[in-house]
Design an enzyme around this catalytic site. Structure first.
Site, mmCIF file in Angstrom:
data_model
loop_
_atom_site.group_PDB
_atom_site.id
_atom_site.type_symbol
_atom_site.label_atom_id
_atom_site.label_comp_id
_atom_site.label_asym_id
_atom_site.label_seq_id
_atom_site.Cartn_x
_atom_site.Cartn_y
_atom_site.Cartn_z
ATOM 1 N N GLY A 59 8.160 5.271 -6.130
ATOM 2 C CA GLY A 59 7.517 6.575 -5.934
ATOM 3 C C GLY A 59 7.312 6.876 -4.462
ATOM 4 N N ASP A 60 6.881 5.855 -3.713
ATOM 5 C CA ASP A 60 6.668 6.049 -2.269
ATOM 6 C C ASP A 60 8.004 6.365 -1.599
ATOM 7 O OD1 ASP A 60 4.183 5.080 -3.007
ATOM 8 O OD2 ASP A 60 4.663 3.047 -2.365
ATOM 9 N N GLY A 118 0.861 -1.184 0.000
ATOM 10 C CA GLY A 118 0.000 0.000 0.000
ATOM 11 C C GLY A 118 0.892 1.226 0.000
ATOM 12 N N ALA A 119 0.645 2.114 -0.960
ATOM 13 C CA ALA A 119 1.538 3.254 -1.140
ATOM 14 C C ALA A 119 1.721 4.054 0.146
ATOM 15 C CB ALA A 119 0.986 4.154 -2.244
ATOM 16 N N GLY A 152 7.219 0.633 -5.537
ATOM 17 C CA GLY A 152 7.563 1.314 -4.286
ATOM 18 C C GLY A 152 8.537 2.461 -4.497
HETATM 19 O O1 KDG Z 1 3.345 2.177 -4.547
HETATM 20 C C1 KDG Z 1 3.413 0.805 -4.220
HETATM 21 C C2 KDG Z 1 2.036 0.318 -4.272
HETATM 22 O O2 KDG Z 1 1.679 0.188 -5.620
HETATM 23 C C3 KDG Z 1 1.783 -0.994 -3.637
HETATM 24 O O3 KDG Z 1 2.396 -1.134 -2.378
HETATM 25 C C4 KDG Z 1 0.318 -1.297 -3.557
HETATM 26 O O4 KDG Z 1 -0.816 0.695 -2.953
HETATM 27 C C5 KDG Z 1 -0.652 -0.158 -3.757
HETATM 28 C C6 KDG Z 1 -1.403 -0.073 -4.988
HETATM 29 O O5 KDG Z 1 -2.546 0.335 -4.943
HETATM 30 O O6 KDG Z 1 -0.891 -0.381 -6.035
#
Ligand code: KDG
Length: 314
Positions: free
Chosen positions: A255-256, A34-35, A253
């Site tokens: 970008g995060d 999850g970003a 990941g």
């Molecule tokens: O930025 C990384 C995310 O792509 C990954 O962890 C999952 O949040 C996510 C997504 O919606 O793609």
């Protein structure tokens, strides 16, 4: 609530086939994704007080998410479990040459039931809010919560950053662009990837893409490139940091990670060129490891000298 940064979004459990096609491996690696949770973990590892607002299901995946974020030092007071819906799941296949296939099982998930009632009433004591375009298109209630958080944070004098984070599997391009542009009007800093900006500009031409990013009416707009490269537009003019010479193992990941390094430096009061370097260094490090957040550095690995070392490490 005293926090360097608050973020909100949907945490997921990722099943990663680690470079094999999912249908030809019996073994997968499971981890929290999850970003915004990647972002929160990264800022916490660098020593910041960071809080996460969101919902998980009252299930084993939800428990793992809460435990992991708490273990990483993220304040999870605002992360609640609901038995009304399951925790979202993500299947990830890294298919070589930087190609990643992602499949979501997140429709009607717990995270998408996020609404304004999850937000702190009072943003006093919160220095910064960081949100992403993912939450803007998860559901109408999650979008409203994101916009309300941005307004409340601004009203309380906090800085607000927005990462475009377009997810083409979540909404049509027109919706992604429309929601992003609306939210950008409430942000002090906007981060946007090169391919995302091309979608907004309706052109892949460099001049058109830069023109679009420049036209965003925000204090600082950062156009993220590959391998930690980035260009910022602000009243200081145009600033660019080059891509780093690293071998990409898993680009997810990046970008995060850039947001982590960039906002870590901004929170420390560093100048924009240093913040860009910092973002680039963290992004370049994360893509050399498998996993969405696993390569995020801890504070003792992240002195200015270590930044340089990380950037060139292969
Ligand atoms: O930025 C990384 C995310 O792509 C990954 O962890 C999952 O949040 C996510 C997504 O919606 O793609």
């Amino acid at each position: 609530m005293d926090l360097d940064c608050l973020t909100l979004g949907e945490p997921l459990i990722c099943f990663d086939s680690m470079g094999e096609p999912l249908d030809s491996t019996a073994t997968v690696r499971k981890y929290v994704a999850g970003a915004e949770s990647n972002f929160a973990i990264g800022l916490a590892r660098l020593g910041h007080a960071v809080g996460y607002v969101g919902r998980v299901g009252a299930d084993s995946c939800g428990r793992e998410i809460v435990r992991t974020l708490r273990g990483e030092g993220v304040d999870v007071t605002g992360l609640t479990a609901t038995d009304a819906a399951p925790t979202a799941i993500l299947l990830k296949e890294c298919l070589g040459s930087g190609r990643v296939e992602v499949t979501y099982h997140r429709a009607a998930s717990a995270g998408s039931t996020l609404d304004v009632s999850d937000l702190p009433e009072d943003f006093d004591g919160i220095r910064r809010l960081h949100v992403s375009g993912i939450t803007l298109v998860l559901s109408p209630s999650a979008r409203d919560a994101t916009l309300a958080a941005m307004r409340r944070a601004r009203a309380a004098g906090a800085r607000v950053s927005l990462d475009a984070n377009f997810r083409l599997k979540l909404a049509p391009v027109s919706v992604l662009v429309e929601q992003f542009e609306r939210a950008a009007t409430l942000a002090d800093e906007v981060l946007i990837g090169r391919s995302e900006a091309a979608l907004c500009a309706g052109s892949d031409d460099d001049v058109a893409v830069e023109g679009y990013v420049r036209s965003l009416a925000v204090g600082i707009a950062v156009l993220k490139g590959r391998r930690g490269g980035a260009t910022a537009f602000s009243d200081e003019g145009r600033l660019e940091v080059p891509a780093r010479p690293v071998d990409v193992v898993d680009p997810v990941g990046a970008g995060d990670a850039f947001a982590v390094g960039f906002l870590h430096a901004m929170l420390a009061g560093e100048a924009l060129p240093d913040a860009l370097e910092s973002g680039g260094a963290v992004a370049a490090r994360v893509i050399t490891r498998h996993g969405d957040y696993h390569g995020l550095p801890y504070a003792d690995e992240f002195s200015p000298t270590a930044q340089l070392e990380m950037a060139v490490r292969r």
